[in-house]
Design an enzyme around this catalytic site. Sequence first.
Site, PDB file in Angstrom:
ATOM      1  NE  ARG A  43      -3.534   0.215   2.608  1.00 12.37           N
ATOM      2  CZ  ARG A  43      -4.856   0.193   2.535  1.00 12.37           C
ATOM      3  NH1 ARG A  43      -5.501  -0.937   2.427  1.00 12.37           N
ATOM      4  NH2 ARG A  43      -5.552   1.310   2.582  1.00 12.37           N
ATOM      5  CE  LYS A 142       0.009 -22.612   9.628  1.00 13.15           C
ATOM      6  NZ  LYS A 142       0.861 -21.752  10.441  1.00 13.15           N
ATOM      7  CG  HIS A 172       7.056 -23.542   6.549  1.00 13.92           C
ATOM      8  ND1 HIS A 172       6.049 -23.232   7.429  1.00 13.92           N
ATOM      9  CD2 HIS A 172       8.166 -23.726   7.310  1.00 13.92           C
ATOM     10  CE1 HIS A 172       6.539 -23.236   8.661  1.00 13.92           C
ATOM     11  NE2 HIS A 172       7.811 -23.524   8.622  1.00 13.92           N
ATOM     12  CE  LYS A 176      10.239 -26.932   8.893  1.00 11.55           C
ATOM     13  NZ  LYS A 176      11.197 -25.948   9.385  1.00 11.55           N
ATOM     14  CD  GLU A 210       7.492 -22.949  17.100  1.00 13.40           C
ATOM     15  OE1 GLU A 210       8.044 -22.010  16.532  1.00 13.40           O
ATOM     16  OE2 GLU A 210       6.264 -23.080  17.182  1.00 13.40           O
ATOM     17  CG  ASP A 229       0.544 -21.231  14.491  1.00 15.80           C
ATOM     18  OD1 ASP A 229       0.468 -20.759  13.347  1.00 15.80           O
ATOM     19  OD2 ASP A 229       1.551 -21.094  15.213  1.00 15.80           O
ATOM     20  CG  HIS A 234       3.288 -26.831  10.237  1.00 15.63           C
ATOM     21  ND1 HIS A 234       3.172 -26.471   8.915  1.00 15.63           N
ATOM     22  CD2 HIS A 234       3.456 -25.668  10.916  1.00 15.63           C
ATOM     23  CE1 HIS A 234       3.287 -25.150   8.806  1.00 15.63           C
ATOM     24  NE2 HIS A 234       3.446 -24.645  10.011  1.00 15.63           N
ATOM     25  CE  LYS A 334       4.137 -20.035  18.494  1.00 10.83           C
ATOM     26  NZ  LYS A 334       5.151 -20.293  17.455  1.00 10.83           N
TER      27      LYS A 334
HETATM   28  C1  BG6 Z   1       4.427 -21.377  11.378  1.00 14.52           C
HETATM   29  C2  BG6 Z   1       3.671 -20.981  12.613  1.00 14.52           C
HETATM   30  O1  BG6 Z   1       3.565 -21.960  10.440  1.00 14.52           O
HETATM   31  O2  BG6 Z   1       5.433 -22.321  11.716  1.00 14.52           O
HETATM   32  C3  BG6 Z   1       4.610 -20.432  13.670  1.00 14.52           C
HETATM   33  O3  BG6 Z   1       2.696 -20.002  12.287  1.00 14.52           O
HETATM   34  C4  BG6 Z   1       5.726 -21.396  13.949  1.00 14.52           C
HETATM   35  O4  BG6 Z   1       3.902 -20.130  14.876  1.00 14.52           O
HETATM   36  C5  BG6 Z   1       6.386 -21.828  12.638  1.00 14.52           C
HETATM   37  O5  BG6 Z   1       6.669 -20.750  14.794  1.00 14.52           O
HETATM   38  C6  BG6 Z   1       7.390 -22.933  12.886  1.00 14.52           C
HETATM   39  O6  BG6 Z   1       8.121 -23.146  11.726  1.00 14.52           O
HETATM   40  P1  BG6 Z   1       9.608 -23.678  11.766  1.00 14.52           P
HETATM   41  O7  BG6 Z   1       9.975 -23.868  10.341  1.00 14.52           O
HETATM   42  O8  BG6 Z   1      10.418 -22.624  12.464  1.00 14.52           O
HETATM   43  O9  BG6 Z   1       9.554 -24.946  12.548  1.00 14.52           O
END
Ligand code: BG6
Length: 488
Positions: A43, A142, A172, A176, A210, A229, A234, A334
């Site tokens: 924007r 996502k 994603h 990996k 994490e 999330d 994932h 987390k």
């Molecule tokens: C994302 C989540 O999809 O994946 C995040 O929204 C998370 O909250 C992240 O931290 C983790 O990805 P990676 O590749 O760091 O394990």
Amino acid sequence: MSFDLVLFGGTGDLAWRKLMPALFQAFRHGSLPPGGRIIGVGRDGLSHDQYRSQIKARFDQVDPGKRPSDDEFTRFAAILEFLRMDLSKPDDYASLAETLRARNADTVVMYVATAPALFTTVCEKLAATGLNTANTRIVLEKPLGHDLASNRAINQAVCQVFGENQVFRIDHYLGKPAVQNLFALRFGNSLFEPLWRREHIANIQITIAEDLGVEKRGNFYETTGALRDMVQNHALQLLCAIGMEPPINAHADAIRDEKLKVLRSLKPWTKESLSQDVVRGQYGAGPPNNGNLLAYKDETGVDPNSKTETFVALRTEISNWRWAGVPFYIRTGKRLAGRDAHIVVNFRPTPHAIFNSKIGEANRLVINLQPRDGLELHLLAQGRDDRKGGRAATQNLAPVQLDLDFDKRFGSERVGAYERLLLDVIEGRLNLFVRSDEQEEAWRWVEPILDYWANDSTGPRTYASGTWGPSASSAMIARDGYCWSEEN
Ligand code: BG6
């Protein structure tokens, strides 16, 4: 093959942190097809050069080894442009059409890295401007919705405008290298296949831990939580990769058909399983000796009475001939004890014990996803002789492990997840992207958990930062007579 990559959300967090660095890596490795152009859309009224300067400044925040030299950046910057757009304004799409027409590239990628609320609008406006041509691909980040109904609404809106084979839904984790290794392990080798079933496997544990908290994403996380999330996408994709049948070939739909079958076979929830087999937690403050870690409730953007979960552990089964009765445990959170994603395949003990030993850590395959990418095979071997009174003890079994470190073997500089996925989009490979029916099935399965929590006033259990989550998670798995891998 020439391409135009239009990045909606071109000045957003994802663009700075992941997409631009990944595009640069592809450029540096020479894997980005020549004749490309990247158009960041935002924007702000930026000139091309101002946009390039902003990107250059952001590169200072990526790993030093992944930063461009001045010369490299100058060459990369030559393919970067900026286009100012208000995504709700039809006229702005007309300017986009004009920008694209000027080059008439072979492939046009529309990467929608914006708030999901804009997905439908963007698709409708692209169609109204005639920008949904056969050589166009759309990439969606996502979260795609927050429940089954909203996910379906997005998928329907997108699929009215683009064919399913033009839609690249990103998870994603599928990009990996470690996850691709999992496919290689299962379908490139015959060694484990005969063992990969209920007769030989006692349980499977999937952990995505994490160490960081929600950082600056408190607002987003409040309406999301760990189930939406991480689990809906994932973790379930990992479960599919572990549990799916061998596909008939490596084509996208053959793989996605098999993943879909796994999702459809997940054991349906009952009131009882929802109360016993799902644990939700929320991180509290860290121990005083561990920095000044805030409790989730004290993070910026978070409601002090929040019931949002930052941790989920659950037990499920895949109800089919291969897996019936084998528990699959998923755990993610987390502020846990470390950044560690791995899958543990625990094989059954020997049917008859002739040695006087505990199984301990043996009989298991550990698939390390991150931070290390590798395989560990834990076995029992004859350990050191324990000479007592001049006689060697007969069989003194000790756990040993075969350790394959893919980073050491292939170098840790392998193609990163976003780099791989972006190249796949540009080249039209759908294997590592999620089809709408898979995504809907995953939502269908997590939705009863969301509904159950919405009516459960107890809320998540608090766990101390830096631990493995609430003790209820260990109690859940202990009911089956097992424990999480780190408790062995
Ligand atoms: C994302 C989540 O999809 O994946 C995040 O929204 C998370 O909250 C992240 O931290 C983790 O990805 P990676 O590749 O760091 O394990």
